[in-house]
Design a protein around this motif. Structure first.
Motif, PDB file in Angstrom:
ATOM      1  N   LYS A  99       0.804  -1.223   0.000  1.00  0.00           N
ATOM      2  CA  LYS A  99       0.000   0.000   0.000  1.00  0.00           C
ATOM      3  C   LYS A  99       0.842   1.281   0.000  1.00  0.00           C
ATOM      4  O   LYS A  99       0.292   2.368  -0.131  1.00  0.00           O
ATOM      5  N   TRP A 100       2.153   1.160   0.195  1.00  0.00           N
ATOM      6  CA  TRP A 100       3.007   2.346   0.156  1.00  0.00           C
ATOM      7  C   TRP A 100       4.357   1.981  -0.458  1.00  0.00           C
ATOM      8  O   TRP A 100       4.740   0.806  -0.492  1.00  0.00           O
ATOM      9  N   SER A 101       5.053   2.994  -0.963  1.00  0.00           N
ATOM     10  CA  SER A 101       6.321   2.731  -1.640  1.00  0.00           C
ATOM     11  C   SER A 101       7.240   3.942  -1.539  1.00  0.00           C
ATOM     12  O   SER A 101       6.784   5.078  -1.369  1.00  0.00           O
ATOM     13  N   TYR A 102       8.514   3.654  -1.647  1.00  0.00           N
ATOM     14  CA  TYR A 102       9.530   4.699  -1.802  1.00  0.00           C
ATOM     15  C   TYR A 102      10.368   4.384  -3.029  1.00  0.00           C
ATOM     16  O   TYR A 102      10.708   3.219  -3.280  1.00  0.00           O
ATOM     17  N   VAL A 103      10.693   5.437  -3.768  1.00  0.00           N
ATOM     18  CA  VAL A 103      11.411   5.315  -5.038  1.00  0.00           C
ATOM     19  C   VAL A 103      12.719   6.102  -4.939  1.00  0.00           C
ATOM     20  O   VAL A 103      12.721   7.254  -4.501  1.00  0.00           O
ATOM     21  N   LYS A 104      13.810   5.480  -5.339  1.00  0.00           N
ATOM     22  CA  LYS A 104      15.073   6.216  -5.373  1.00  0.00           C
ATOM     23  C   LYS A 104      14.989   7.321  -6.412  1.00  0.00           C
ATOM     24  O   LYS A 104      14.678   7.069  -7.581  1.00  0.00           O
ATOM     25  N   ALA A 105      15.275   8.534  -5.984  1.00  0.00           N
ATOM     26  CA  ALA A 105      15.285   9.668  -6.900  1.00  0.00           C
ATOM     27  C   ALA A 105      16.694  10.028  -7.320  1.00  0.00           C
ATOM     28  O   ALA A 105      16.976  10.206  -8.509  1.00  0.00           O
ATOM     29  N   THR A 106      17.602  10.124  -6.325  1.00  0.00           N
ATOM     30  CA  THR A 106      18.933  10.652  -6.586  1.00  0.00           C
ATOM     31  C   THR A 106      19.980   9.946  -5.749  1.00  0.00           C
ATOM     32  O   THR A 106      19.667   9.256  -4.772  1.00  0.00           O
ATOM     33  N   GLU A 107      21.233  10.161  -6.152  1.00  0.00           N
ATOM     34  CA  GLU A 107      22.382   9.692  -5.392  1.00  0.00           C
ATOM     35  C   GLU A 107      23.466  10.754  -5.482  1.00  0.00           C
ATOM     36  O   GLU A 107      23.735  11.295  -6.568  1.00  0.00           O
ATOM     37  N   GLY A 108      24.094  11.041  -4.331  1.00  0.00           N
ATOM     38  CA  GLY A 108      25.157  12.047  -4.332  1.00  0.00           C
ATOM     39  C   GLY A 108      24.687  13.353  -4.936  1.00  0.00           C
ATOM     40  O   GLY A 108      23.596  13.844  -4.645  1.00  0.00           O
ATOM     41  N   ASN A 109      25.511  13.898  -5.816  1.00  0.00           N
ATOM     42  CA  ASN A 109      25.111  15.076  -6.596  1.00  0.00           C
ATOM     43  C   ASN A 109      25.403  14.848  -8.069  1.00  0.00           C
ATOM     44  O   ASN A 109      25.678  15.775  -8.813  1.00  0.00           O
ATOM     45  N   TYR A 110      25.282  13.549  -8.472  1.00  0.00           N
ATOM     46  CA  TYR A 110      25.706  13.169  -9.821  1.00  0.00           C
ATOM     47  C   TYR A 110      24.781  12.174 -10.508  1.00  0.00           C
ATOM     48  O   TYR A 110      25.003  11.835 -11.667  1.00  0.00           O
ATOM     49  N   TYR A 111      23.737  11.693  -9.821  1.00  0.00           N
ATOM     50  CA  TYR A 111      22.928  10.618 -10.408  1.00  0.00           C
ATOM     51  C   TYR A 111      21.449  10.833 -10.133  1.00  0.00           C
ATOM     52  O   TYR A 111      21.051  11.131  -9.006  1.00  0.00           O
ATOM     53  N   LYS A 112      20.645  10.642 -11.196  1.00  0.00           N
ATOM     54  CA  LYS A 112      19.187  10.646 -11.081  1.00  0.00           C
ATOM     55  C   LYS A 112      18.659   9.348 -11.678  1.00  0.00           C
ATOM     56  O   LYS A 112      19.091   8.925 -12.749  1.00  0.00           O
ATOM     57  N   ASN A 113      17.740   8.722 -10.980  1.00  0.00           N
ATOM     58  CA  ASN A 113      17.169   7.456 -11.402  1.00  0.00           C
ATOM     59  C   ASN A 113      16.428   7.621 -12.731  1.00  0.00           C
ATOM     60  O   ASN A 113      15.423   8.340 -12.792  1.00  0.00           O
ATOM     61  N   PRO A 114      16.851   6.947 -13.796  1.00  0.00           N
ATOM     62  CA  PRO A 114      16.179   7.112 -15.094  1.00  0.00           C
ATOM     63  C   PRO A 114      14.769   6.542 -15.129  1.00  0.00           C
ATOM     64  O   PRO A 114      13.993   6.862 -16.027  1.00  0.00           O
ATOM     65  N   TYR A 115      14.426   5.699 -14.157  1.00  0.00           N
ATOM     66  CA  TYR A 115      13.083   5.112 -14.093  1.00  0.00           C
ATOM     67  C   TYR A 115      12.190   5.842 -13.090  1.00  0.00           C
ATOM     68  O   TYR A 115      11.089   5.378 -12.789  1.00  0.00           O
ATOM     69  N   PHE A 116      12.655   6.942 -12.575  1.00  0.00           N
ATOM     70  CA  PHE A 116      11.942   7.607 -11.488  1.00  0.00           C
ATOM     71  C   PHE A 116      10.502   7.943 -11.858  1.00  0.00           C
ATOM     72  O   PHE A 116       9.576   7.692 -11.084  1.00  0.00           O
TER      73      PHE A 116
END
Length: 281
Positions: A99-116
């Protein structure tokens, strides 16, 4: 003859240069060697950006992936996902009771999740209450820098009843030294700066995701965030075990990295209305 000797000598110099370059490349893959930026690396060091929640829990915390058993208070099932899961079948997860979820958005200051977008919007569209998380790499930049990068990369918050506050994922460094080369005091200061910046940007106190053993090792078991920041604790066992100092209870518990469908699985410490309450602030 002199021309011939010159060409032969040149070929030898080129051959020697090639050997030296190959040797250097080999040294950089050996355990304990350093990359161009000075970060310790080994032949099995993962690619930067590939980190995800709980990446080091089994290796460092010594726990398996046994689901919780026995009678317990009402809890609500959730998942966390990253680019490793790709395009997620959210309808199947919803049908399974998530019923709930968390999604990786970013890492460090160099990476954004392409599937976000697919993961964040897809979970929302099937009815889940969802939020975003940031995998911290404190050796790369300041806490303020990474908090801003996170908010700008999808980690914001709105009072719509379906958006959870952002999560600071602070755990073992998959690319080098466990505590990112920081002293315990420096780590606490970095975390505080991230949390203060996130709250200034969003009006919410971020959730802290960590494991008790890492928190003890790298912050000295600092107790100063428990009164303001919800705890998401990682421990892959049938019980949650000891919590980090400062927290008398956990809000979320990541209990396994081998979910029955996809992603890491978690329990929210309360019924669904408590998840909604956290979303609303």
């Amino acid at each position: 003859m002199s021309v011939h000797r010159s060409r032969t000598s040149g070929r030898r110099r080129l051959t020697l240069a090639g050997v030296l370059l190959a040797a250097l490349a080999l040294l950089l893959t050996l355990p304990g060697a350093a990359s161009a930026d000075g970060t310790p690396r080994t032949s099995d060091t993962p690619q930067r950006g590939s980190a995800h929640m709980g990446m080091g829990v089994v290796e460092h915390d010594g726990q398996g992936g046994t689901p919780p058993t026995g009678n317990r208070a009402v809890q609500t099932e959730g998942v966390d996902v990253s680019s490793h899961q790709g395009n997620v079948n959210w309808a199947s997860l919803w049908s399974s009771g998530v019923k709930w979820s968390y999604v990786k958005a970013t890492e460090g200051n160099y990476y954004k999740n392409p599937y976000f977008a697919q993961q964040y919007n897809g979970s929302y569209n099937v009815g889940m209450i969802r939020g975003a998380y940031h995998f911290a790499t404190p050796n790369d930049s300041s806490g303020a820098n990474q908090a801003n990068y996170f908010v700008d990369g999808g980690g914001g918050w709105s009072r719509d009843g379906k958006t959870l506050p952002g999560v600071l994922d602070i755990e073992w460094n998959p690319y080098g030294a466990a505590c990112y080369g920081k002293t315990q005091a420096q780590m606490v200061a970095w975390i505080r700066e991230f949390l203060n910046t996130y709250k200034a940007r969003t009006g919410r106190d971020a959730v802290i995701y960590t494991a008790t053993s890492w928190w003890t090792q790298c912050t000295g078991n600092y107790a100063g965030f428990g009164a303001t920041n919800p705890l998401w604790v990682a421990r892959y066992n049938t019980t949650v075990g000891e919590l980090p100092a400062g927290w008398g209870f956990y809000t979320m518990w990541q209990y396994t990295s081998t979910g029955p469908i996809v992603g890491d699985h978690n329990r929210f410490n309360g019924a669904l209305d408590r998840v909604v309450a956290l979303a609303n602030g």
